[in-house]
Scaffold this active site. Sequence first.
Site, PDB file in Angstrom:
ATOM      1  CG  ASP A  13      -2.260   0.951   1.511  1.00 57.75           C
ATOM      2  OD1 ASP A  13      -2.543   1.371   0.624  1.00 57.75           O
ATOM      3  OD2 ASP A  13      -1.731   2.206   2.359  1.00 57.75           O
ATOM      4  CB  SER A  14      -0.312   4.784  -0.913  1.00 53.73           C
ATOM      5  OG  SER A  14      -0.839   4.241  -0.110  1.00 53.73           O
ATOM      6  CE1 TYR A  45       2.523   5.806  -2.307  1.00 53.03           C
ATOM      7  CE2 TYR A  45       1.525   4.599  -4.750  1.00 53.03           C
ATOM      8  CZ  TYR A  45       2.258   5.242  -3.522  1.00 53.03           C
ATOM      9  OH  TYR A  45       3.784   4.123  -3.831  1.00 53.03           O
ATOM     10  CG  ASN A  77      -9.550   1.367  -3.160  1.00 50.04           C
ATOM     11  OD1 ASN A  77     -10.103   0.159  -4.262  1.00 50.04           O
ATOM     12  ND2 ASN A  77      -9.073   0.607  -2.562  1.00 50.04           N
ATOM     13  CB  THR A  78      -4.831   5.367  -5.791  1.00 52.47           C
ATOM     14  OG1 THR A  78      -5.516   5.993  -4.373  1.00 52.47           O
ATOM     15  CG2 THR A  78      -4.272   6.449  -6.298  1.00 52.47           C
ATOM     16  CB  THR A 196      -7.173  -0.337   2.339  1.00 47.09           C
ATOM     17  OG1 THR A 196      -5.917   0.981   1.558  1.00 47.09           O
ATOM     18  CG2 THR A 196      -7.446  -1.091   0.805  1.00 47.09           C
TER      19      THR A 196
HETATM   20  N1  DGL Z   1      -5.144   3.376   1.107  1.00 46.68           N
HETATM   21  C1  DGL Z   1      -5.159   4.120  -0.632  1.00 46.68           C
HETATM   22  C2  DGL Z   1      -6.166   3.690  -1.098  1.00 46.68           C
HETATM   23  O1  DGL Z   1      -6.218   2.561  -1.254  1.00 46.68           O
HETATM   24  C3  DGL Z   1      -4.959   5.689  -0.599  1.00 46.68           C
HETATM   25  C4  DGL Z   1      -4.110   6.031   0.433  1.00 46.68           C
HETATM   26  C5  DGL Z   1      -2.720   7.721  -0.418  1.00 46.68           C
HETATM   27  O2  DGL Z   1      -4.261   8.204  -1.158  1.00 46.68           O
HETATM   28  O3  DGL Z   1      -1.991   7.702  -0.869  1.00 46.68           O
HETATM   29  O4  DGL Z   1      -6.397   4.886  -2.329  1.00 46.68           O
END
Ligand code: DGL
Length: 276
Positions: A13-14, A45, A77-78, A196
């Site tokens: 994940d980010s 992200y 998700n991103t 997430t």
């Molecule tokens: N956890 C990232 C998602 O599911 C979003 C967090 C981010 O912007 O880095 O999109």
Amino acid sequence: MNDSKKKPIGVFDSGYGGLTVLKEIVKQLPEYDYVYLGDNARAPYGTRSFETVYEYTLECVQQLFDMGCELVVLACNTASAKALRTIQQKDLPKIAPHKRVLGVIRPTTEIVGNYTKTGHVGVLGTTGTINSNSYPIEIAKFFPQLIVHQEACPMWVPLIENNEFESEGADFFIRQNLDHLLKKDTEIDTIILGCTHYPLLINKIKKLLPPNITLLSQGEIVGKSLVDYLHRHPEIEQKCSKGGNTAFFTTDSPENFDTAASIFYGKPLHSKHLAL
Ligand code: DGL
């Protein structure tokens, strides 16, 4: 395959959000080993361009491959919206044709139609995820009859990352985005939390929504989908080690990561720094 050659499943994940997914994956598949990588040094992200998210995600996937992972889950998700397809179609055949990378959008879109009665679905996510249109595109493949409306919530991740997710200030932004979404379509009865990070806001969101609306958060859904994937792909499953261990890596400070991460993961953890 020789046991010593088997390797952990990578989860990326980010930053912290993927821990809400890893937690559920470990609950459903406790026997496997996992490596979690959070790119906290370069998060968030959600507001970055396609090119940047793709470049960062590929770099982190490569790191997990270098650690031996045969299977990597993009628990973001991103990254799933902006990088997964290119990595699967363009990069994997060149860099690691036998390894696999999975995302979190498809498992969610595959089942959303089983929850809605009105046929009207809402999606909440980062600006990047929403602008990519990945959710409407993927949902249309499985449930073409569904009507999908989306709302970007650019303030939600910063509120969570800054530990303001239980404050009254958070209520303002959450209410604002929910109102916008429900104004676009008053018949929405199912909302996907397409980020997430958002499970940390679930209690607040539930309080602000009419009780007839079902909220789908992804951890459990992605966990179930991984169980199914490993059943259907014994060639990958056989390469995954089973020791019940999880190692955590962050591209930023492990001290900071450990403090915040336990809120997402639900229990204390210890990470190591990984330099990219
Ligand atoms: N956890 C990232 C998602 O599911 C979003 C967090 C981010 O912007 O880095 O999109």
